[in-house]
Design a protein around this motif. Sequence first.
Motif, PDB file in Angstrom:
ATOM      1  N   GLU A 144       2.364  -0.207   0.467  1.00  0.00           N
ATOM      2  CA  GLU A 144       2.547  -1.270   1.457  1.00  0.00           C
ATOM      3  C   GLU A 144       4.018  -1.679   1.546  1.00  0.00           C
ATOM      4  O   GLU A 144       4.544  -1.909   2.638  1.00  0.00           O
ATOM      5  CB  GLU A 144       1.683  -2.486   1.114  1.00  0.00           C
ATOM      6  CG  GLU A 144       0.202  -2.238   1.319  1.00  0.00           C
ATOM      7  CD  GLU A 144      -0.667  -3.350   0.766  1.00  0.00           C
ATOM      8  OE1 GLU A 144      -1.772  -3.544   1.300  1.00  0.00           O
ATOM      9  OE2 GLU A 144      -0.254  -4.039  -0.206  1.00  0.00           O
ATOM     10  N   ARG A 145       4.682  -1.706   0.407  1.00  0.00           N
ATOM     11  CA  ARG A 145       6.110  -2.034   0.396  1.00  0.00           C
ATOM     12  C   ARG A 145       6.926  -0.970   1.147  1.00  0.00           C
ATOM     13  O   ARG A 145       7.850  -1.293   1.886  1.00  0.00           O
ATOM     14  CB  ARG A 145       6.622  -2.176  -1.038  1.00  0.00           C
ATOM     15  CG  ARG A 145       6.077  -3.387  -1.748  1.00  0.00           C
ATOM     16  CD  ARG A 145       6.596  -3.466  -3.199  1.00  0.00           C
ATOM     17  NE  ARG A 145       5.958  -4.562  -3.892  1.00  0.00           N
ATOM     18  CZ  ARG A 145       6.280  -5.839  -3.751  1.00  0.00           C
ATOM     19  NH1 ARG A 145       7.253  -6.172  -2.936  1.00  0.00           N
ATOM     20  NH2 ARG A 145       5.642  -6.779  -4.416  1.00  0.00           N
ATOM     21  N   VAL A 146       6.557   0.280   0.952  1.00  0.00           N
ATOM     22  CA  VAL A 146       7.248   1.379   1.643  1.00  0.00           C
ATOM     23  C   VAL A 146       7.021   1.267   3.149  1.00  0.00           C
ATOM     24  O   VAL A 146       7.963   1.395   3.938  1.00  0.00           O
ATOM     25  CB  VAL A 146       6.776   2.746   1.105  1.00  0.00           C
ATOM     26  CG1 VAL A 146       7.269   3.891   1.986  1.00  0.00           C
ATOM     27  CG2 VAL A 146       7.238   2.940  -0.333  1.00  0.00           C
ATOM     28  N   TYR A 147       5.778   1.014   3.555  1.00  0.00           N
ATOM     29  CA  TYR A 147       5.475   0.898   4.986  1.00  0.00           C
ATOM     30  C   TYR A 147       6.205  -0.299   5.581  1.00  0.00           C
ATOM     31  O   TYR A 147       6.742  -0.221   6.704  1.00  0.00           O
ATOM     32  CB  TYR A 147       3.963   0.786   5.194  1.00  0.00           C
ATOM     33  CG  TYR A 147       3.514   0.883   6.640  1.00  0.00           C
ATOM     34  CD1 TYR A 147       4.018   1.856   7.490  1.00  0.00           C
ATOM     35  CD2 TYR A 147       2.576   0.003   7.149  1.00  0.00           C
ATOM     36  CE1 TYR A 147       3.602   1.944   8.815  1.00  0.00           C
ATOM     37  CE2 TYR A 147       2.149   0.084   8.474  1.00  0.00           C
ATOM     38  CZ  TYR A 147       2.669   1.051   9.293  1.00  0.00           C
ATOM     39  OH  TYR A 147       2.253   1.131  10.597  1.00  0.00           O
ATOM     40  N   TRP A 148       6.255  -1.428   4.876  1.00  0.00           N
ATOM     41  CA  TRP A 148       6.992  -2.613   5.325  1.00  0.00           C
ATOM     42  C   TRP A 148       8.447  -2.231   5.634  1.00  0.00           C
ATOM     43  O   TRP A 148       8.970  -2.540   6.692  1.00  0.00           O
ATOM     44  CB  TRP A 148       6.928  -3.675   4.235  1.00  0.00           C
ATOM     45  CG  TRP A 148       7.769  -4.891   4.448  1.00  0.00           C
ATOM     46  CD1 TRP A 148       9.043  -5.089   3.980  1.00  0.00           C
ATOM     47  CD2 TRP A 148       7.412  -6.083   5.159  1.00  0.00           C
ATOM     48  NE1 TRP A 148       9.492  -6.335   4.354  1.00  0.00           N
ATOM     49  CE2 TRP A 148       8.513  -6.961   5.080  1.00  0.00           C
ATOM     50  CE3 TRP A 148       6.280  -6.489   5.851  1.00  0.00           C
ATOM     51  CZ2 TRP A 148       8.506  -8.225   5.665  1.00  0.00           C
ATOM     52  CZ3 TRP A 148       6.273  -7.753   6.429  1.00  0.00           C
ATOM     53  CH2 TRP A 148       7.373  -8.597   6.332  1.00  0.00           C
ATOM     54  N   ALA A 168       0.658  -8.498   8.757  1.00  0.00           N
ATOM     55  CA  ALA A 168      -0.722  -8.217   9.160  1.00  0.00           C
ATOM     56  C   ALA A 168      -0.881  -6.738   9.499  1.00  0.00           C
ATOM     57  O   ALA A 168      -1.887  -6.121   9.126  1.00  0.00           O
ATOM     58  CB  ALA A 168      -1.114  -9.087  10.356  1.00  0.00           C
ATOM     59  N   VAL A 169       0.103  -6.162  10.166  1.00  0.00           N
ATOM     60  CA  VAL A 169       0.057  -4.730  10.470  1.00  0.00           C
ATOM     61  C   VAL A 169      -0.028  -3.924   9.178  1.00  0.00           C
ATOM     62  O   VAL A 169      -0.822  -2.989   9.065  1.00  0.00           O
ATOM     63  CB  VAL A 169       1.293  -4.302  11.312  1.00  0.00           C
ATOM     64  CG1 VAL A 169       1.425  -2.786  11.367  1.00  0.00           C
ATOM     65  CG2 VAL A 169       1.214  -4.887  12.711  1.00  0.00           C
ATOM     66  N   VAL A 170       0.755  -4.308   8.188  1.00  0.00           N
ATOM     67  CA  VAL A 170       0.752  -3.596   6.905  1.00  0.00           C
ATOM     68  C   VAL A 170      -0.614  -3.718   6.226  1.00  0.00           C
ATOM     69  O   VAL A 170      -1.161  -2.727   5.725  1.00  0.00           O
ATOM     70  CB  VAL A 170       1.878  -4.123   5.980  1.00  0.00           C
ATOM     71  CG1 VAL A 170       1.751  -3.555   4.570  1.00  0.00           C
ATOM     72  CG2 VAL A 170       3.244  -3.799   6.575  1.00  0.00           C
ATOM     73  N   VAL A 171      -1.202  -4.911   6.243  1.00  0.00           N
ATOM     74  CA  VAL A 171      -2.517  -5.121   5.610  1.00  0.00           C
ATOM     75  C   VAL A 171      -3.587  -4.299   6.327  1.00  0.00           C
ATOM     76  O   VAL A 171      -4.408  -3.629   5.682  1.00  0.00           O
ATOM     77  CB  VAL A 171      -2.881  -6.625   5.592  1.00  0.00           C
ATOM     78  CG1 VAL A 171      -4.333  -6.837   5.190  1.00  0.00           C
ATOM     79  CG2 VAL A 171      -1.950  -7.380   4.657  1.00  0.00           C
TER      80      VAL A 171
END
Length: 115
Positions: free
Chosen positions: A44-48, A70-73
């Motif tokens: 999730e951190r990488v995608y953020w 929210a997109v990441v979740v």
Amino acid sequence: MPKPRNPQSPHSRYREAQRITVLPLDHGLPVPDMPEGREWSEHERVYWRELWETPQASQWDDSTAGIVSAVVVYWSAILAGTASNTQHMEYRHLTKSLGLTPEGMRALGWVTGDE
């Protein structure tokens, strides 16, 4: 049959009717901290970080952080196979509203610097 509109043409009337914003491929803006209130996984951190490094992020401000989180979740739940239909739908709508899809880019009048 009329020619298709080319908003990139410097003489296009369509360009004047719809403001076109050319997004920089490398905006160099800092990536904001992830919101507090939950534990974020490494993916999730990488995608953020990836989202905040997109050309589209040059048009976002810090108030967008909640939407991006929210997109990441939702993305994480989709990948895990645990997302509800509502999460799938919200992911689709949010990514469009942030200009992360071709349709969203068109609706916002954004093009990347390489187009």
